[in-house]
Design a protein around this motif. Structure first.
Motif, short mmCIF file in Angstrom:
data_model
loop_
_atom_site.label_atom_id
_atom_site.label_comp_id
_atom_site.label_asym_id
_atom_site.label_seq_id
_atom_site.Cartn_x
_atom_site.Cartn_y
_atom_site.Cartn_z
N GLY A 261 0.96 2.79 3.11
CA GLY A 261 1.56 3.17 1.84
C GLY A 261 3.03 2.80 1.78
N VAL A 262 3.73 3.39 0.81
CA VAL A 262 5.14 3.10 0.60
C VAL A 262 5.96 3.44 1.84
N LEU A 263 5.65 4.57 2.48
CA LEU A 263 6.38 4.98 3.68
C LEU A 263 6.29 3.90 4.77
N ASP A 264 5.12 3.32 4.97
CA ASP A 264 4.94 2.29 5.99
C ASP A 264 5.81 1.07 5.69
N LEU A 265 5.90 0.70 4.43
CA LEU A 265 6.71 -0.45 4.03
C LEU A 265 8.19 -0.17 4.29
N GLU A 266 8.65 1.00 3.88
CA GLU A 266 10.06 1.34 4.05
C GLU A 266 10.42 1.46 5.53
N SER B 182 -0.89 5.91 -4.48
CA SER B 182 -1.67 5.71 -3.24
C SER B 182 -2.47 4.41 -3.24
N SER B 183 -2.67 3.81 -4.42
CA SER B 183 -3.41 2.54 -4.46
C SER B 183 -2.56 1.38 -3.93
N PHE B 184 -1.24 1.59 -3.83
CA PHE B 184 -0.36 0.55 -3.26
C PHE B 184 -0.44 0.64 -1.74
N GLN B 185 -1.07 -0.36 -1.12
CA GLN B 185 -1.29 -0.37 0.34
C GLN B 185 -0.77 -1.70 0.90
N PRO B 186 0.53 -1.78 1.17
CA PRO B 186 1.17 -3.06 1.50
C PRO B 186 0.68 -3.73 2.77
N PHE B 187 0.24 -2.95 3.75
CA PHE B 187 -0.22 -3.53 5.01
C PHE B 187 -1.71 -3.29 5.24
N GLY B 188 -2.44 -3.08 4.17
CA GLY B 188 -3.88 -2.87 4.30
C GLY B 188 -4.26 -1.42 4.10
N ALA B 189 -5.56 -1.16 4.20
CA ALA B 189 -6.10 0.18 3.94
C ALA B 189 -5.42 1.23 4.82
N GLY B 190 -5.08 2.34 4.20
CA GLY B 190 -4.48 3.45 4.93
C GLY B 190 -2.97 3.41 5.02
#
Length: 460
Positions: free
Chosen positions: A382-387, A372-380
């Motif tokens: 996660g991996v799902l958002d990136l994929e 959960s510390s991996f936040q590719p597009f900012g706070a809130g």
């Protein structure tokens, strides 16, 4: 032996339409469409949405089906089969297959959530819970990687089992029954919502045009939302529709077939609003967007409803069918690529890919807890958002752009070759006179969507 002479085919036209619609019908129809419809003025938004389905989604779907039917191959091999001397085009075919894998890397996790909720709703685990307790249930599920892994694995197994059985006896037969069940469940759920006291207000909110509401949120934003929903709801651009074109004959023109597929997809989207809005208004709950609508708001509504455990179970069964139909369709696309390129049997290809998809799905699942510390597009995020960004904002629009250019420009397959394929058979013809629109304006619209997606993420 020549591959084309031994290639599997679908047993019926109905099977083709239901399979293709099952691929297009997904979670976006159910939790995104009702929300953005209400946000941008109800029926006023629906009219704009249907317009973009016709001028944007329909032509790209016909092009993708044409590429599949003419080549009799999966998207990984279709370009080089149709135009072997024109280099460069086949490169995207490999990216499209990668897109199918990335889509499944997060779709399996969300499907697992739905199976879990169906089980817990049927078991009565939401009974007596207040709104806070329902919200806590969802949070605790996300925080439990072992539990989510079980449900994700179940989604992978249920998705691959029909594929392993074969095209006709597995994929077509099971999807046909499942889609008929999905449509029947929708009608029953919509009838129940419409009968609720106070539901009429939700129906007015959903179906009566409110241009002032559209103006409040911005006319341009409403148009962009309608354009984006019309485009992304059909899962165009990564070959998951083309594969079913490769399994059919030339008896029917593809424009008419695409109209039937899109009509079924639109019916599901519209009927979802008939389920959600009357129920939400009947219990004075404002529907929200995204996962909270399905996993927090709706369980709260069912908890307050007479016979809520029964209706909630039916709803999550319907949602599970919608998710599973997409899993089966995309898995079939992946397996056909392995059969065509690697020469392996269907059962071996299924086993290898079931293991691969399971392992590839773990990062998304762990993104809600361990990672959960991996936040590719900012706070809130996660991996799902990136994929999701890789598929929805990158590969779907880029793939649709490539299909459009390939079918309309002489440097690709070409306009005449595309028209000959699309118009083979009986039925509705693809309009020859709109060549300028398909060659120049349609690609410009797709480029605009692609650019806006990146702008919203990285600049806005």
């Amino acid at each position: 032996m020549n591959q084309s002479t031994t290639r599997e085919t679908l047993a019926s036209r109905l099977g083709f339409i239901l399979l293709s619609a099952g691929c297009a019908i997904g979670l976006g129809n159910v939790w995104r469409f009702p929300y953005i419809t209400g946000r941008y003025g109800g029926a006023a938004f629906v009219l704009i949405y249907v317009l973009f389905l016709v001028i944007l989604g329909l032509p790209v779907m016909v092009m993708e089906l044409s590429i599949g039917r003419a080549s009799k191959k999966n998207i990984g091999l279709a370009f080089q089969t149709l135009t072997p001397k024109k280099k460069g085009w086949p490169v995207y075919g490999k990216f499209a297959i990668v897109g199918n894998y990335v889509l499944m890397m997060f779709y399996t996790t969300i499907s697992g959530w739905l199976f879990s909720y169906f089980f817990h709703m049927l078991k009565g685990d939401f009974s007596g819970r207040d709104a806070q307790a329902v919200s806590s249930f969802f949070s605790s599920m996300l925080g439990n990687p072992l539990g989510m892994t079980f449900w994700m694995l179940l989604a992978v197994i249920l998705g691959f089992l029909p594929v392993a059985r074969g095209l006709q006896s597995g994929v077509e037969k099971i999807t046909k029954y499942m889609m008929i069940g999905l449509l029947a469940l929708m009608l029953v759920l919509a009838a129940n919502s419409l009968s609720l006291k106070g539901g009429a207000e939700g129906l007015r909110f959903y179906l009566i045009p409110d241009f002032s509401r559209m103006a409040e949120n911005g006319l341009f934003e409403a148009i962009y939302a309608a354009m984006g929903q019309a485009f992304f709801t059909l899962s165009l651009g990564i070959g998951s529709i083309a594969i079913f074109g490769s399994y059919i004959g030339k008896e029917h023109r593809l424009t008419g077939e695409a109209v039937r597929i899109i009509s079924l997809d639109t019916f599901v989207a519209l009927a979802s609003g008939l389920i959600i809005f009357p129920a939400a208004f009947a219990f004075n709950i404002q529907p929200d967007a995204g996962p909270s609508l399905i996993f927090i708001t709706l369980p709260n509504i069912f908890e307050q409803m007479a016979g809520g455990r029964f209706w909630g179970s039916l709803f999550f069964l319907f949602m599970s069918f919608a998710a599973l139909s997409t899993l089966i369709a995309v898995f079939e696309n992946i397996i056909s690529f392995w059969i065509d390129t690697k020469g392996v049997s269907r059962k071996k290809a299924t086993l290898y890919n079931a293991i691969a998809i399971f392992l590839l799905s773990l990062p998304c699942l762990l993104g809600f807890n361990v990672l959960s510390s991996f936040q590719p597009f900012g706070a809130g995020t996660g991996v799902l958002d990136l994929e999701d960004f890789i598929v929805s904002s990158t590969l779907l629009p880029l793939g649709s752009l490539i299909f459009t250019l390939y079918c309309t420009w002489k440097y690709g397959w070409g306009w005449n070759a595309f028209l000959d394929e699309a118009n083979s058979g009986e039925g509705l013809k693809f309009p020859h006179g709109l060549r300028f629109y398909f060659k120049f304006i349609l690609p410009a619209i797709i480029i605009g969507l692609f650019t806006k997606g990146y702008w919203d993420i990285f600049i806005k």
